[in-house]
Scaffold this motif. Structure first.
Motif, PDB file in Angstrom:
ATOM      1  N   LEU A 162     -39.745  26.287  34.394  1.00 16.21           N
ATOM      2  CA  LEU A 162     -41.151  25.162  34.683  1.00 16.21           C
ATOM      3  C   LEU A 162     -41.208  24.353  36.163  1.00 16.21           C
ATOM      4  O   LEU A 162     -41.650  24.832  37.269  1.00 16.21           O
ATOM      5  CB  LEU A 162     -41.218  23.665  33.834  1.00 16.21           C
ATOM      6  N   ARG A 163     -39.961  23.719  36.624  1.00 17.20           N
ATOM      7  CA  ARG A 163     -39.802  23.338  37.660  1.00 17.20           C
ATOM      8  C   ARG A 163     -40.109  24.016  39.085  1.00 17.20           C
ATOM      9  O   ARG A 163     -40.184  24.277  39.988  1.00 17.20           O
ATOM     10  CB  ARG A 163     -38.771  22.467  38.056  1.00 17.20           C
ATOM     11  N   ALA A 164     -39.200  25.254  38.446  1.00 15.05           N
ATOM     12  CA  ALA A 164     -38.351  26.259  39.495  1.00 15.05           C
ATOM     13  C   ALA A 164     -39.778  27.138  39.809  1.00 15.05           C
ATOM     14  O   ALA A 164     -39.876  27.587  41.209  1.00 15.05           O
ATOM     15  CB  ALA A 164     -37.097  26.816  38.959  1.00 15.05           C
ATOM     16  N   VAL A 165     -40.876  27.438  38.810  1.00 18.39           N
ATOM     17  CA  VAL A 165     -41.989  28.413  39.165  1.00 18.39           C
ATOM     18  C   VAL A 165     -43.015  27.453  39.924  1.00 18.39           C
ATOM     19  O   VAL A 165     -43.898  28.313  40.338  1.00 18.39           O
ATOM     20  CB  VAL A 165     -42.340  29.068  38.372  1.00 18.39           C
ATOM     21  N   LEU A 166     -42.982  26.041  40.225  1.00 14.11           N
ATOM     22  CA  LEU A 166     -43.634  25.564  41.414  1.00 14.11           C
ATOM     23  C   LEU A 166     -43.814  26.125  42.251  1.00 14.11           C
ATOM     24  O   LEU A 166     -42.873  26.253  43.276  1.00 14.11           O
ATOM     25  CB  LEU A 166     -43.187  23.761  40.973  1.00 14.11           C
ATOM     26  N   ASP A 167     -44.587  25.393  43.049  1.00  7.92           N
ATOM     27  CA  ASP A 167     -45.253  26.387  44.107  1.00  7.92           C
ATOM     28  C   ASP A 167     -45.720  24.829  45.628  1.00  7.92           C
ATOM     29  O   ASP A 167     -47.217  25.204  44.821  1.00  7.92           O
ATOM     30  CB  ASP A 167     -45.848  27.698  44.347  1.00  7.92           C
ATOM     31  N   GLY A 168     -44.793  24.731  45.819  1.00  7.71           N
ATOM     32  CA  GLY A 168     -45.163  23.211  46.280  1.00  7.71           C
ATOM     33  C   GLY A 168     -46.260  23.812  47.790  1.00  7.71           C
ATOM     34  O   GLY A 168     -47.178  22.874  47.911  1.00  7.71           O
ATOM     35  N   GLU A 169     -46.599  24.389  48.368  1.00  9.84           N
ATOM     36  CA  GLU A 169     -46.986  25.071  49.559  1.00  9.84           C
ATOM     37  C   GLU A 169     -48.266  25.097  48.395  1.00  9.84           C
ATOM     38  O   GLU A 169     -49.008  25.245  49.160  1.00  9.84           O
ATOM     39  CB  GLU A 169     -46.533  26.319  50.376  1.00  9.84           C
ATOM     40  N   LYS A 170     -48.682  26.821  47.959  1.00 14.05           N
ATOM     41  CA  LYS A 170     -49.733  26.722  47.179  1.00 14.05           C
ATOM     42  C   LYS A 170     -50.502  25.376  47.085  1.00 14.05           C
ATOM     43  O   LYS A 170     -51.789  25.515  46.050  1.00 14.05           O
ATOM     44  CB  LYS A 170     -49.787  27.926  46.175  1.00 14.05           C
ATOM     45  N   GLY A 171     -49.658  24.848  45.497  1.00 17.57           N
ATOM     46  CA  GLY A 171     -49.891  23.840  44.677  1.00 17.57           C
ATOM     47  C   GLY A 171     -50.315  22.927  45.548  1.00 17.57           C
ATOM     48  O   GLY A 171     -51.252  21.987  44.102  1.00 17.57           O
ATOM     49  N   GLY A 172     -49.734  22.726  45.823  1.00 18.06           N
ATOM     50  CA  GLY A 172     -49.608  20.885  46.714  1.00 18.06           C
ATOM     51  C   GLY A 172     -49.973  19.980  46.025  1.00 18.06           C
ATOM     52  O   GLY A 172     -48.501  19.632  44.818  1.00 18.06           O
ATOM     53  N   GLU A 173     -51.281  18.762  45.944  1.00 18.86           N
ATOM     54  CA  GLU A 173     -50.822  18.032  44.900  1.00 18.86           C
ATOM     55  C   GLU A 173     -50.463  18.124  43.099  1.00 18.86           C
ATOM     56  O   GLU A 173     -49.613  17.103  42.924  1.00 18.86           O
ATOM     57  CB  GLU A 173     -51.889  16.836  45.058  1.00 18.86           C
ATOM     58  N   ILE A 174     -51.185  19.151  42.794  1.00 20.55           N
ATOM     59  CA  ILE A 174     -50.577  19.327  41.731  1.00 20.55           C
ATOM     60  C   ILE A 174     -49.268  19.665  40.997  1.00 20.55           C
ATOM     61  O   ILE A 174     -48.606  19.225  40.148  1.00 20.55           O
ATOM     62  CB  ILE A 174     -51.643  20.387  40.848  1.00 20.55           C
ATOM     63  N   ALA A 175     -48.385  20.431  42.258  1.00 22.30           N
ATOM     64  CA  ALA A 175     -47.541  20.772  42.326  1.00 22.30           C
ATOM     65  C   ALA A 175     -46.151  19.432  42.104  1.00 22.30           C
ATOM     66  O   ALA A 175     -45.886  19.330  41.726  1.00 22.30           O
ATOM     67  CB  ALA A 175     -46.659  21.941  43.288  1.00 22.30           C
ATOM     68  N   ALA A 176     -46.965  18.775  43.225  1.00 20.23           N
ATOM     69  CA  ALA A 176     -45.832  17.758  43.074  1.00 20.23           C
ATOM     70  C   ALA A 176     -46.148  16.779  42.095  1.00 20.23           C
ATOM     71  O   ALA A 176     -45.251  16.545  41.969  1.00 20.23           O
ATOM     72  CB  ALA A 176     -46.638  16.685  45.022  1.00 20.23           C
ATOM     73  N   ASN A 177     -47.491  16.486  41.251  1.00 21.27           N
ATOM     74  CA  ASN A 177     -47.368  15.745  40.175  1.00 21.27           C
ATOM     75  C   ASN A 177     -46.627  16.311  39.193  1.00 21.27           C
ATOM     76  O   ASN A 177     -46.093  15.189  38.385  1.00 21.27           O
ATOM     77  CB  ASN A 177     -49.391  15.611  39.967  1.00 21.27           C
ATOM     78  N   LEU A 178     -46.941  17.484  38.871  1.00 23.38           N
ATOM     79  CA  LEU A 178     -45.894  18.537  37.820  1.00 23.38           C
ATOM     80  C   LEU A 178     -44.768  18.481  38.614  1.00 23.38           C
ATOM     81  O   LEU A 178     -43.709  18.168  37.382  1.00 23.38           O
ATOM     82  CB  LEU A 178     -46.444  19.879  38.017  1.00 23.38           C
ATOM     83  N   ASP A 179     -43.966  18.516  39.221  1.00 20.56           N
ATOM     84  CA  ASP A 179     -42.747  18.040  39.600  1.00 20.56           C
ATOM     85  C   ASP A 179     -41.540  17.260  38.892  1.00 20.56           C
ATOM     86  O   ASP A 179     -41.655  16.679  38.166  1.00 20.56           O
ATOM     87  CB  ASP A 179     -42.291  18.399  40.905  1.00 20.56           C
ATOM     88  N   ALA A 180     -42.958  16.011  39.741  1.00 16.44           N
ATOM     89  CA  ALA A 180     -42.593  14.401  39.139  1.00 16.44           C
ATOM     90  C   ALA A 180     -42.463  14.099  37.530  1.00 16.44           C
ATOM     91  O   ALA A 180     -41.536  12.994  37.170  1.00 16.44           O
ATOM     92  CB  ALA A 180     -43.914  13.427  39.758  1.00 16.44           C
ATOM     93  N   LEU A 181     -43.737  14.673  36.686  1.00 16.00           N
ATOM     94  CA  LEU A 181     -43.305  14.925  35.671  1.00 16.00           C
ATOM     95  C   LEU A 181     -42.548  15.478  34.492  1.00 16.00           C
ATOM     96  O   LEU A 181     -41.537  15.203  33.822  1.00 16.00           O
ATOM     97  CB  LEU A 181     -45.129  15.840  34.958  1.00 16.00           C
ATOM     98  N   TYR A 182     -42.028  16.753  35.287  1.00 10.61           N
ATOM     99  CA  TYR A 182     -40.433  17.071  34.959  1.00 10.61           C
ATOM    100  C   TYR A 182     -39.907  16.420  34.661  1.00 10.61           C
ATOM    101  O   TYR A 182     -38.550  16.617  34.185  1.00 10.61           O
ATOM    102  CB  TYR A 182     -40.923  18.815  35.641  1.00 10.61           C
ATOM    103  N   ASP A 183     -39.569  16.121  36.229  1.00  8.83           N
ATOM    104  CA  ASP A 183     -38.269  14.893  36.625  1.00  8.83           C
ATOM    105  C   ASP A 183     -37.945  14.184  36.024  1.00  8.83           C
ATOM    106  O   ASP A 183     -37.278  13.687  34.711  1.00  8.83           O
ATOM    107  CB  ASP A 183     -38.799  14.564  37.660  1.00  8.83           C
ATOM    108  N   TYR A 184     -39.604  12.975  35.179  1.00  9.04           N
ATOM    109  CA  TYR A 184     -39.443  12.173  33.984  1.00  9.04           C
ATOM    110  C   TYR A 184     -38.723  12.421  33.154  1.00  9.04           C
ATOM    111  O   TYR A 184     -38.169  11.943  32.333  1.00  9.04           O
ATOM    112  CB  TYR A 184     -41.119  11.690  34.283  1.00  9.04           C
ATOM    113  N   VAL A 185     -39.662  13.360  32.458  1.00  9.45           N
ATOM    114  CA  VAL A 185     -39.418  14.364  30.745  1.00  9.45           C
ATOM    115  C   VAL A 185     -37.744  15.326  31.096  1.00  9.45           C
ATOM    116  O   VAL A 185     -36.903  14.177  30.214  1.00  9.45           O
ATOM    117  CB  VAL A 185     -39.939  15.405  30.709  1.00  9.45           C
TER     118      VAL A 185
END
Length: 141
Positions: A78-101
């Protein structure tokens, strides 16, 4: 040493396991990128729920294996497929949530904390539900 397959023997179990793997692999090969993400959520949640059962039954080794599998899916799927460039704030928020999990799962494993397991399930289930809900738009239905 000859290996024979019988319905009651381990040969049958190996055969059934191989058949199940082929089914999963076929599902993966024919899945859309959106469906693959749904499969990652399903796999992570199944592993976390298994960990909870093992925790409640005092099976420390299997609990650890299940949590490790869930962490692998969260971190390397899940974290590996996040695209910070295209996903922007949403990708950053998801990354933080996955880190929390991931941190919840590590703490749950360390302290046999069912509440941390439940929190990880809640967060992943919420994100996974939202992902499933956008499926029709992504798949053009």
């Amino acid at each position: 040493m000859a290996v024979t397959a019988s319905k009651s023997g381990s040969g049958y179990a190996r055969g059934a396991g191989a058949y199940a793997r082929v089914g999963v692999e076929s599902g993966v090969m024919s899945a859309s990128p959106h469906q693959l993400i749904v499969m990652l959520f399903d796999g992570a949640l199944a592993s976390i729920r298994a960990a909870k059962l093992h925790m409640e039954n005092g099976n420390t080794q299997e609990k650890g294996k299940s949590i490790s599998k869930a962490l692998d899916i969260v971190n390397n799927g899940l974290r590996a497929v996040l695209d910070g460039e295209k996903g922007g704030e949403i990708a950053a928020n998801l990354d933080a949530l996955y880190d929390y999990v991931a941190r919840q799962l590590l703490q749950a494993n360390l302290h046999n904390d069912v509440e941390k397991i439940d929190e990880a399930v809640r967060v992943l289930d919420d994100i996974g539900s939202a992902w499933r809900d956008i499926g029709p738009q992504v798949n053009g239905n």
